[in-house]
Motif scaffolding. Structure first.
Motif, PDB file in Angstrom:
ATOM      1  N   LEU A 123      25.813  28.075  -4.352  1.00 45.72           N
ATOM      2  CA  LEU A 123      25.928  29.344  -2.556  1.00 45.72           C
ATOM      3  C   LEU A 123      27.144  28.141  -1.972  1.00 45.72           C
ATOM      4  O   LEU A 123      26.878  26.880  -1.601  1.00 45.72           O
ATOM      5  CB  LEU A 123      24.836  28.864  -1.877  1.00 45.72           C
TER       6      LEU A 123
ATOM      7  N   GLN B 144      23.760  37.095  -5.115  1.00 44.23           N
ATOM      8  CA  GLN B 144      22.251  36.632  -6.106  1.00 44.23           C
ATOM      9  C   GLN B 144      21.721  37.365  -7.419  1.00 44.23           C
ATOM     10  O   GLN B 144      22.287  36.456  -7.987  1.00 44.23           O
ATOM     11  CB  GLN B 144      21.039  36.593  -5.251  1.00 44.23           C
TER      12      GLN B 144
ATOM     13  N   LYS C 128      28.048  25.796   2.973  1.00 47.53           N
ATOM     14  CA  LYS C 128      26.652  24.917   2.672  1.00 47.53           C
ATOM     15  C   LYS C 128      27.121  24.413   1.863  1.00 47.53           C
ATOM     16  O   LYS C 128      28.272  24.692   0.972  1.00 47.53           O
ATOM     17  CB  LYS C 128      26.579  26.905   2.328  1.00 47.53           C
TER      18      LYS C 128
ATOM     19  N   GLU D 201      14.374  24.211   4.824  1.00 45.07           N
ATOM     20  CA  GLU D 201      13.431  24.611   3.676  1.00 45.07           C
ATOM     21  C   GLU D 201      12.549  24.910   3.876  1.00 45.07           C
ATOM     22  O   GLU D 201      12.062  25.398   3.240  1.00 45.07           O
ATOM     23  CB  GLU D 201      13.646  23.022   2.867  1.00 45.07           C
TER      24      GLU D 201
ATOM     25  N   TYR E 187      14.021  35.478 -11.579  1.00 40.09           N
ATOM     26  CA  TYR E 187      14.401  35.061 -10.637  1.00 40.09           C
ATOM     27  C   TYR E 187      14.999  35.730  -9.183  1.00 40.09           C
ATOM     28  O   TYR E 187      15.251  34.940  -7.894  1.00 40.09           O
ATOM     29  CB  TYR E 187      14.226  33.584 -10.103  1.00 40.09           C
TER      30      TYR E 187
ATOM     31  N   TYR F 228       9.414  32.510   1.556  1.00 41.15           N
ATOM     32  CA  TYR F 228       9.248  32.504  -0.091  1.00 41.15           C
ATOM     33  C   TYR F 228       7.501  33.599  -0.111  1.00 41.15           C
ATOM     34  O   TYR F 228       7.333  34.424  -1.461  1.00 41.15           O
ATOM     35  CB  TYR F 228       9.401  31.730  -1.185  1.00 41.15           C
TER      36      TYR F 228
ATOM     37  N   ASP G  89      13.435  20.625  -5.282  1.00 43.70           N
ATOM     38  CA  ASP G  89      14.244  19.496  -5.051  1.00 43.70           C
ATOM     39  C   ASP G  89      15.868  19.560  -4.713  1.00 43.70           C
ATOM     40  O   ASP G  89      16.746  18.877  -4.817  1.00 43.70           O
ATOM     41  CB  ASP G  89      14.480  19.213  -6.425  1.00 43.70           C
ATOM     42  N   THR G  90      16.214  20.862  -3.362  1.00 43.79           N
ATOM     43  CA  THR G  90      17.027  21.131  -3.010  1.00 43.79           C
ATOM     44  C   THR G  90      17.842  20.325  -2.004  1.00 43.79           C
ATOM     45  O   THR G  90      18.932  19.812  -2.044  1.00 43.79           O
ATOM     46  CB  THR G  90      17.341  22.264  -2.078  1.00 43.79           C
ATOM     47  N   TYR G  91      16.962  19.313  -1.529  1.00 36.22           N
ATOM     48  CA  TYR G  91      17.354  18.319  -0.288  1.00 36.22           C
ATOM     49  C   TYR G  91      16.798  17.001  -0.390  1.00 36.22           C
ATOM     50  O   TYR G  91      17.317  16.069  -1.751  1.00 36.22           O
ATOM     51  CB  TYR G  91      16.941  18.457   0.740  1.00 36.22           C
TER      52      TYR G  91
ATOM     53  N   MET H 175      19.197  27.159  -0.320  1.00 36.33           N
ATOM     54  CA  MET H 175      20.051  26.824   0.825  1.00 36.33           C
ATOM     55  C   MET H 175      20.219  28.019   1.789  1.00 36.33           C
ATOM     56  O   MET H 175      21.550  28.006   2.905  1.00 36.33           O
ATOM     57  CB  MET H 175      21.547  26.662  -0.162  1.00 36.33           C
ATOM     58  N   SER H 176      19.999  29.124   1.477  1.00 35.90           N
ATOM     59  CA  SER H 176      20.141  30.743   2.393  1.00 35.90           C
ATOM     60  C   SER H 176      19.616  30.923   3.697  1.00 35.90           C
ATOM     61  O   SER H 176      19.817  31.315   4.506  1.00 35.90           O
ATOM     62  CB  SER H 176      20.107  32.072   1.827  1.00 35.90           C
ATOM     63  N   PHE H 177      18.421  30.260   3.714  1.00 35.67           N
ATOM     64  CA  PHE H 177      17.277  29.633   5.029  1.00 35.67           C
ATOM     65  C   PHE H 177      18.210  28.653   6.044  1.00 35.67           C
ATOM     66  O   PHE H 177      18.754  27.458   5.218  1.00 35.67           O
ATOM     67  CB  PHE H 177      16.263  29.225   4.969  1.00 35.67           C
TER      68      PHE H 177
ATOM     69  N   LYS I 233      24.815  21.717  -1.158  1.00 38.64           N
ATOM     70  CA  LYS I 233      23.786  21.312  -1.923  1.00 38.64           C
ATOM     71  C   LYS I 233      24.434  19.987  -1.957  1.00 38.64           C
ATOM     72  O   LYS I 233      24.951  19.699  -2.943  1.00 38.64           O
ATOM     73  CB  LYS I 233      23.677  22.627  -3.045  1.00 38.64           C
TER      74      LYS I 233
ATOM     75  N   THR J 117      12.788  38.963  -7.561  1.00 39.83           N
ATOM     76  CA  THR J 117      12.218  38.067  -6.938  1.00 39.83           C
ATOM     77  C   THR J 117      12.886  37.858  -5.740  1.00 39.83           C
ATOM     78  O   THR J 117      12.221  38.354  -4.481  1.00 39.83           O
ATOM     79  CB  THR J 117      11.415  36.561  -7.577  1.00 39.83           C
ATOM     80  N   MET J 118      13.842  36.948  -5.870  1.00 43.86           N
ATOM     81  CA  MET J 118      14.629  36.684  -4.554  1.00 43.86           C
ATOM     82  C   MET J 118      15.033  37.551  -3.556  1.00 43.86           C
ATOM     83  O   MET J 118      15.382  38.017  -2.668  1.00 43.86           O
ATOM     84  CB  MET J 118      15.744  35.415  -5.116  1.00 43.86           C
TER      85      MET J 118
ATOM     86  N   TYR K 256      14.733  38.376   0.009  1.00 47.29           N
ATOM     87  CA  TYR K 256      15.851  38.650   1.140  1.00 47.29           C
ATOM     88  C   TYR K 256      15.313  39.754   2.290  1.00 47.29           C
ATOM     89  O   TYR K 256      15.695  39.645   3.183  1.00 47.29           O
ATOM     90  CB  TYR K 256      17.240  38.256   0.700  1.00 47.29           C
TER      91      TYR K 256
ATOM     92  N   THR L  41      10.661  31.949 -10.585  1.00 48.69           N
ATOM     93  CA  THR L  41      10.370  32.605  -8.745  1.00 48.69           C
ATOM     94  C   THR L  41      12.074  32.546  -7.860  1.00 48.69           C
ATOM     95  O   THR L  41      12.209  33.252  -7.739  1.00 48.69           O
ATOM     96  CB  THR L  41       9.050  31.762  -8.318  1.00 48.69           C
ATOM     97  N   HIS L  42      12.212  31.723  -7.640  1.00 47.33           N
ATOM     98  CA  HIS L  42      13.401  31.180  -6.660  1.00 47.33           C
ATOM     99  C   HIS L  42      14.538  29.469  -7.436  1.00 47.33           C
ATOM    100  O   HIS L  42      13.376  29.455  -8.005  1.00 47.33           O
ATOM    101  CB  HIS L  42      13.357  31.509  -5.300  1.00 47.33           C
ATOM    102  N   ALA L  43      15.636  29.877  -6.660  1.00 44.87           N
ATOM    103  CA  ALA L  43      16.123  28.659  -6.919  1.00 44.87           C
ATOM    104  C   ALA L  43      17.035  28.448  -5.824  1.00 44.87           C
ATOM    105  O   ALA L  43      16.271  29.062  -4.548  1.00 44.87           O
ATOM    106  CB  ALA L  43      17.705  29.715  -7.855  1.00 44.87           C
ATOM    107  N   HIS L  44      17.478  27.361  -5.787  1.00 44.31           N
ATOM    108  CA  HIS L  44      18.162  26.700  -4.930  1.00 44.31           C
ATOM    109  C   HIS L  44      19.087  27.459  -3.874  1.00 44.31           C
ATOM    110  O   HIS L  44      18.615  26.597  -2.481  1.00 44.31           O
ATOM    111  CB  HIS L  44      19.081  24.910  -5.364  1.00 44.31           C
ATOM    112  N   SER L  45      19.566  28.679  -4.723  1.00 45.36           N
ATOM    113  CA  SER L  45      20.482  28.946  -3.387  1.00 45.36           C
ATOM    114  C   SER L  45      19.303  29.523  -2.065  1.00 45.36           C
ATOM    115  O   SER L  45      20.033  29.814  -1.523  1.00 45.36           O
ATOM    116  CB  SER L  45      21.253  30.052  -4.088  1.00 45.36           C
ATOM    117  N   TRP L  46      18.112  29.875  -2.696  1.00 38.67           N
ATOM    118  CA  TRP L  46      16.891  30.574  -2.549  1.00 38.67           C
ATOM    119  C   TRP L  46      16.975  29.864  -0.675  1.00 38.67           C
ATOM    120  O   TRP L  46      17.014  29.605   0.359  1.00 38.67           O
ATOM    121  CB  TRP L  46      15.797  30.757  -2.886  1.00 38.67           C
TER     122      TRP L  46
ATOM    123  N   GLU M 272      27.567  31.029   4.020  1.00 37.55           N
ATOM    124  CA  GLU M 272      27.186  32.269   4.538  1.00 37.55           C
ATOM    125  C   GLU M 272      26.838  32.492   5.843  1.00 37.55           C
ATOM    126  O   GLU M 272      27.323  31.586   6.497  1.00 37.55           O
ATOM    127  CB  GLU M 272      25.186  31.564   4.355  1.00 37.55           C
TER     128      GLU M 272
END
Lengths: 488, 488
Positions: free
Chosen positions: A334, A121, A347, B210, A13, B217, B230-232, B205-207, A349, A16-17, A21, B198-203, A337
């Motif tokens: 993170l 990342q 940032k 959500e 991942y 993605y 489940d990030t937020y 958070m970086s936008f 979480k 993929t991230m 990006y 696929t992706h992590a929380h940081s993905w 940013e």
């Protein structure tokens, strides 16, 4: 880590991230990630951070081979454009880290990475793997060595380690945490640390009888003659035969540098006391009694309390796997940013679990020592731009129970910043000390920790506080996100 | 194991013993060592043996470099004569092993080494390291996959593994034990196994928010769109935003091959049931619900019992470290030694603990299947020269409680020898199957084990009996050694 290139040692991942990006045109956005952990392993009052040298090697050697790229292409996940970009991939950012062998506490950034998100990342998984593993074993070793109260502790776990690297880098970390040697020859060669060991049960079994086996061993290694005495019967056969051989050495005027026995089964308290008497009575008070057999910090402390006459401890499985707690929960989150206006925006979480809410922003760690004793009073996580001054009063407060406060007068405390620069603009600016140097530094650093915080169970917890500025920032961000992201 | 040469990956005492054997003029004595374990990990009713391919690579690549020899010389322990001899060191003996992925039980030789003691002793530590690690993780994976009842189980533990090899070879072993994929890209490349993620929380958070993160993605990976929700806030923010993105894909006639959500915190039973309803009501019954978050076989079984709507499980720390039992207790014990008359004489190691007394002699393992079901009835450890015949009655008895007996009639059982030749006279005669082939074989082999023996707690224990001949030999040797070695 010598040998096999670890560039692909990452979770899918992350890649993929990275492609994501890139496609979202944010890949060069500068970000800050913190690598930290939330709970000390083994209910310890502290941890010892380790693995930085290998983390540095990993970053320096990042490079996708054509074979790697072919493999990635074969996954049918990545664009040709993305794969081509990886060909020139290298780390161009900054990394600050707490030096290996330092006493650390939960929530403190052990590493702080500032880099384009494309790079920051990618390196998450391998950094965590390396730092988590070695910090776990260094912490365990520090606990075991503390229980041994200055006796020699040897790392004997290679055969039960979780693969070759766990044995090799586990031995390295165990040395950092205070062990005096390892049985692992490859680790000895790679890290220039003492290697130790004499013989196994199979040596004894391969000769017609135990006495012959001991005689042959003493003949082969008259200088380092530690005899394993429990193959048949420790007190009825092993110790008497060892004494017989020591007498024969004496009669031949051979004086070994190291001479003694090793117990590897049975009740070590009882057997060591009996064996001590037998050795002393036979005129060998200089003969060492060493022991191995499912040892850990708790059993060593218990055996010491019971007056076991053991002064050298060979610790295997329970050290090299940190058996009661085999994972160090380091995470990589993170923290900031850079936005389109060039501002580094903090940032955060959130989590249902308040303890899992991250600390936002670019941070540093200030260690506060009590001046009179040189002991650690508290750690302070603060924003990087904050300035602290030993000549001014310092107010600390607990970030959860904010009424828990302390105010330190100038002259009663000293301050130290824990994070040091390791990479700047992708260039390594840090030279790792040797393992034996890190071990010595760790010993000194552990001396700044109160014994109360080293207690094996229920230790005193050193406060890790947030600066007022960081506390306020965090609180404000939590409120803002709750308001904006959730519509009831 | 690619890369770094592992020749020095050994305990120092193996090498001091080698020099000792040489000086005692017994170094070419042929010996037989058994690699076996005494207790199933995790209170399991079985184990899965793994790591043979890497053990073979290790043996094939044994070679001391000049640098290795210089290092050994620097220890001031070894004679120049001995060091010179190492220059030409290679393995010249025989190794028999149980194929990787086989269901095995305590006391059974997983590997049987016959070689000059000089060689057989040396390879002990590395063989144990490799086989112990991979068998541990393969066993754990088999348990986790059994608990998941045919759902997909993904190995996600690299960041918490005990170093790079633990991640790489742990992923290999996890695949053998039944996982359907790993997040570890390097393991994917090395072993040609599916990689997932696929992706992590940081993905997220970086936008800026959500929804934007999910949209980006889905744009980048429209084919494989598993969104971490489940990030937020999982139900108030994550799932609604995911549904919004799925709707937008639908509106644009984009049909992902895989689409769904991942839960990574909170109560997975409750959240998955609620999320399932929300996804179904929104018209996405095909959306997968996957979960990760401190999972192991016990939690998965519990969540299944509670009706959790999860069909894909990402299992990390507790699989890759086998957290509740992080060491597989494999040992390597002398079983026989050729005497001066050329006879292979059985050897035994006694212990205060009766369970630790070894089985003497050159042995084989016969697996006894019930013919009607194809299930494992018992295993029989016998001497190599013994012949068993499916056309004759077979009598089995428990080696501790000898009154526990069973007599099998011809036609009701089938027999299989588990040990196969791997090295003969130092030449490798075995070709390792691919990891996916071993995984398939393991699945079939697990099907021969009763569900009662797969139960997570208190499983039915399959009897591992000794042949009458081996039982008598063992008994006689115990008596003889007790008589000769201990004078009261």
């Amino acid at each position: 880590m010598n040998g096999l290139n670890l560039t692909l040692l990452t979770d899918l991942y992350e890649m993929t991230m990275m492609q994501g990006y890139k496609q979202a045109h944010v890949k060069n956005h500068e970000v800050v990630f913190d690598l930290f952990y939330r709970t000390n392993p083994c209910n310890s009052g502290f941890a010892i951070v380790a693995g930085l040298e290998q983390a540095i090697d990993y970053i320096k050697n990042l490079s996708f081979s054509e074979e790697d790229l072919d493999y990635l292409r074969s996954l049918n996940l990545f664009s040709e454009d993305f794969i081509n970009e990886l060909r020139a991939f290298r780390f161009t950012g900054d990394i600050y880290a707490i030096p290996e062998g330092t006493v650390v506490f939960p929530k403190e950034p052990l590493l702080r990475v500032k880099a384009p998100i494309f790079e920051a990342q990618f390196i998450e998984t391998a950094l965590l793997n390396i730092i988590n593993h070695q910090s776990l074993i260094a912490t365990k070793a520090a606990r075991v060595c503390w229980a041994a109260e200055g006796d020699s502790v040897l790392e004997f776990g290679l055969r039960r380690a979780q693969g070759p690297d766990a044995g090799i880098y586990g031995a390295r970390a165990a040395m950092i945490g205070g062990c005096t040697g390892t049985s692992n020859v490859l680790a000895g060669k790679m890290f220039d640390v003492p290697v130790k060991g004499t013989h196994a049960h199979s040596w004894v079994m391969s000769f017609p009888d135990e006495l012959t086996a001991f005689r042959e061993y003493a003949k082969a290694f008259p200088d380092n003659c530690i005899l394993l005495v429990d193959t048949y019967d420790t007190l009825k056969s092993g110790v008497p035969n060892a004494i017989q051989v020591f007498k024969e050495l004496k009669e031949n005027n051979i004086k070994p540098k190291v001479m003694g026995i090793r117990l590897d089964s049975g009740d070590l308290a009882y057997l060591s006391k009996e064996a001590r008497k037998m050795l002393d009575n036979a005129g060998f008070p200089e003969a060492i009694i060493s022991a191995s057999s499912d040892l850990d910090e708790y059993l060593i402390a218990d055996l010491k309390r019971q007056g076991a006459k053991i002064t050298m401890w060979g610790v295997g499985t329970r050290l090299i796997t940190s058996k009661d707690c085999p994972a160090f929960g380091g995470v990589y989150k993170l923290a900031a940013e850079r936005n389109d206006e060039g501002v580094l925006v903090p940032k955060i979480k959130l989590s249902e679990n308040p303890d899992k809410v991250t600390n936002p922003g670019v941070k540093k760690i200030i260690r506060v020592y009590e001046k009179a004793t040189g002991k650690i009073k508290a750690d302070l996580i603060a924003l990087e731009e904050e300035v602290f001054d030993e000549t001014k009063p310092l107010k600390l407060f607990d970030p959860v129970n904010t009424w828990k406060q302390m105010k330190l007068k100038p002259g009663t405390f000293t301050l130290r910043e824990l994070l040091v620069p390791v990479f700047i603009n992708g260039e390594c600016v840090y030279e790792s000390p040797s393992v034996m140097e890190i071990r010595e530094y760790c010993k000194q650093d552990l001396a700044t920790l109160w014994d109360e915080s080293k207690r094996l169970t229920n230790p005193h917890i050193i406060p890790v506080d947030l600066s007022k500025k960081l506390y306020d920032l965090k609180k404000q961000m939590i409120d803002a996100i709750r308001d904006s992201n959730i519509e009831e």
